[in-house]
Design a protein around this motif. Sequence first.
Motif, short mmCIF file in Angstrom:
data_model
loop_
_atom_site.label_atom_id
_atom_site.label_comp_id
_atom_site.label_asym_id
_atom_site.label_seq_id
_atom_site.Cartn_x
_atom_site.Cartn_y
_atom_site.Cartn_z
N PHE A 1 0.82 -1.21 0.00
CA PHE A 1 0.00 0.00 0.00
C PHE A 1 0.86 1.27 0.00
CE2 PHE A 1 -2.80 -3.29 1.41
CZ PHE A 1 -4.07 -2.92 1.00
N GLY A 2 2.16 1.11 0.01
CA GLY A 2 3.06 2.25 0.04
C GLY A 2 3.51 2.67 -1.34
N PRO A 3 4.61 3.39 -1.42
CA PRO A 3 5.10 3.88 -2.70
C PRO A 3 5.68 2.76 -3.56
CG PRO A 3 6.63 4.43 -0.96
CD PRO A 3 5.41 3.88 -0.29
N ALA A 4 5.87 3.05 -4.82
CA ALA A 4 6.46 2.08 -5.75
C ALA A 4 7.95 1.94 -5.50
CB ALA A 4 6.20 2.53 -7.19
N GLY A 5 8.48 0.78 -5.93
CA GLY A 5 9.92 0.56 -5.86
C GLY A 5 10.43 0.06 -4.54
N VAL A 6 9.57 -0.60 -3.78
CA VAL A 6 9.95 -1.15 -2.48
C VAL A 6 9.86 -2.67 -2.53
CG1 VAL A 6 9.39 -1.20 -0.01
CG2 VAL A 6 9.18 0.93 -1.30
N LEU A 7 10.76 -3.35 -1.84
CA LEU A 7 10.81 -4.82 -1.86
C LEU A 7 9.75 -5.42 -0.93
CD1 LEU A 7 12.53 -7.17 -3.05
CD2 LEU A 7 13.82 -7.12 -0.92
N TYR A 8 8.93 -6.29 -1.49
CA TYR A 8 7.95 -7.05 -0.72
C TYR A 8 8.38 -8.52 -0.79
CZ TYR A 8 3.51 -9.42 0.36
OH TYR A 8 2.54 -10.25 0.89
N VAL A 9 8.78 -9.07 0.35
CA VAL A 9 9.25 -10.46 0.43
C VAL A 9 8.28 -11.25 1.30
CG1 VAL A 9 11.18 -11.98 1.01
CG2 VAL A 9 11.62 -9.63 0.30
N TYR A 10 7.94 -12.45 0.86
CA TYR A 10 7.09 -13.32 1.68
C TYR A 10 7.51 -14.77 1.50
CZ TYR A 10 4.48 -14.26 -2.64
OH TYR A 10 4.13 -14.61 -3.93
N LEU A 11 7.15 -15.59 2.47
CA LEU A 11 7.47 -17.01 2.45
C LEU A 11 6.31 -17.76 1.82
CD1 LEU A 11 9.71 -18.96 3.45
CD2 LEU A 11 8.37 -19.25 5.54
N SER A 12 6.61 -18.55 0.79
CA SER A 12 5.59 -19.31 0.08
C SER A 12 5.72 -20.79 0.42
CB SER A 12 5.75 -19.10 -1.43
OG SER A 12 4.84 -19.89 -2.16
N TYR A 13 4.60 -21.40 0.81
CA TYR A 13 4.57 -22.82 1.16
C TYR A 13 5.58 -23.19 2.24
CZ TYR A 13 1.70 -23.19 -3.05
OH TYR A 13 0.72 -23.02 -3.99
N GLY A 14 5.94 -22.21 3.05
CA GLY A 14 6.83 -22.46 4.17
C GLY A 14 8.28 -22.70 3.81
N THR A 15 8.63 -22.60 2.53
CA THR A 15 10.00 -22.92 2.13
C THR A 15 10.64 -21.88 1.21
OG1 THR A 15 9.13 -24.24 0.29
CG2 THR A 15 9.64 -25.42 2.34
N HIS A 16 9.86 -21.29 0.29
CA HIS A 16 10.44 -20.42 -0.73
C HIS A 16 10.18 -18.95 -0.43
CE1 HIS A 16 11.20 -23.99 -3.02
NE2 HIS A 16 9.92 -24.28 -3.12
N LEU A 17 11.22 -18.14 -0.56
CA LEU A 17 11.06 -16.70 -0.41
C LEU A 17 10.81 -16.09 -1.78
CD1 LEU A 17 13.83 -15.82 2.19
CD2 LEU A 17 11.36 -15.74 2.51
N CYS A 18 9.70 -15.39 -1.90
CA CYS A 18 9.33 -14.77 -3.17
C CYS A 18 9.60 -13.27 -3.13
CB CYS A 18 7.85 -15.03 -3.47
SG CYS A 18 7.49 -16.77 -3.76
N VAL A 19 10.10 -12.77 -4.24
CA VAL A 19 10.54 -11.38 -4.35
C VAL A 19 9.55 -10.60 -5.19
CG1 VAL A 19 12.38 -9.90 -5.25
CG2 VAL A 19 12.95 -12.09 -4.16
N ASN A 20 9.07 -9.49 -4.65
CA ASN A 20 8.12 -8.62 -5.33
C ASN A 20 8.59 -7.18 -5.27
OD1 ASN A 20 5.27 -10.42 -5.39
ND2 ASN A 20 6.65 -10.92 -3.71
N VAL A 21 8.20 -6.41 -6.27
CA VAL A 21 8.48 -4.97 -6.31
C VAL A 21 7.15 -4.24 -6.27
CG1 VAL A 21 9.50 -3.09 -7.64
CG2 VAL A 21 10.56 -5.37 -7.68
N THR A 22 6.98 -3.35 -5.30
CA THR A 22 5.72 -2.63 -5.21
C THR A 22 5.57 -1.68 -6.40
OG1 THR A 22 6.66 -0.86 -3.85
CG2 THR A 22 5.68 -2.76 -2.71
N SER A 23 4.32 -1.44 -6.77
CA SER A 23 4.03 -0.58 -7.91
C SER A 23 2.81 0.28 -7.58
CB SER A 23 3.77 -1.43 -9.17
OG SER A 23 2.72 -2.36 -8.94
N GLY A 24 2.42 1.11 -8.54
CA GLY A 24 1.26 1.98 -8.33
C GLY A 24 1.56 3.18 -7.46
N PRO A 25 0.64 4.14 -7.42
CA PRO A 25 0.82 5.34 -6.59
C PRO A 25 0.80 4.99 -5.10
CG PRO A 25 -0.89 5.65 -8.25
CD PRO A 25 -0.57 4.20 -8.24
N ASP A 26 1.45 5.79 -4.30
CA ASP A 26 1.46 5.62 -2.84
C ASP A 26 0.03 5.62 -2.31
OD1 ASP A 26 2.15 5.48 -0.21
OD2 ASP A 26 3.25 7.37 -0.15
#
Length: 207
Positions: free
Chosen positions: A64-89
């Motif tokens: 929900f914040g500004p674009a260009g920020v790293l969003y990391v989460y754990l998938s299926y308890g084993t894999h770390l997924c890498v995301n880049v935030t987008s859209g207006p703040d």
Amino acid sequence: MHADQLAVEPPVAARRLLGSTLWSGPVGVRIVEVEAYGGDPSGPWPDPASHSGRGRTKRNAVMFGPAGVLYVYLSYGTHLCVNVTSGPDGIASAVLVRSGEVIAGQDEARARRAAARSDADLARGPGNLGSALGITLSDYGTELFDPSAPIRLELNEAVDIAAIASGPRVGVSAAADVPWRFWLPSSPAVSVYRRSPRAARATAESA
């Protein structure tokens, strides 16, 4: 500012990331496959497949914040997924980085991904990409355009839209047919498409 180029609707931001480079220390990965995700029903891009599809939580707050920020989460308890935030703040959306080509720091990436059968496998698939880059949950919230950040995003020249393929997203049970997965067909590092079995059953039941 580079972040402004991602402060747009999810599919546009996703296509803009293709061909760009994600750096983590000496390891650089050229992004060749991404998936776009929107947000909650009150925003302009409601998306039931998105982590923010039901509103803001502690886990998805960075979306929900500004674009260009790293969003990391754990998938299926084993894999770390890498995301880049987008859209207006203030408006939730992000782009999942699904696959990339390791273009620098190959030795370090190979040490982290000893099971990889080839160079193309080093960062193929979101979990493998996170491993090759050595990203951890503590990297959540990193500002990717901060020159002093340990993880940085370098937006390279935009790829010609004619060179980009698109199709449904991988592994989601909701909004499974939304064509918000984008990739560069010329790259051997693009992952194999797998539709969620739950999505297939839901489609059959509603037919």
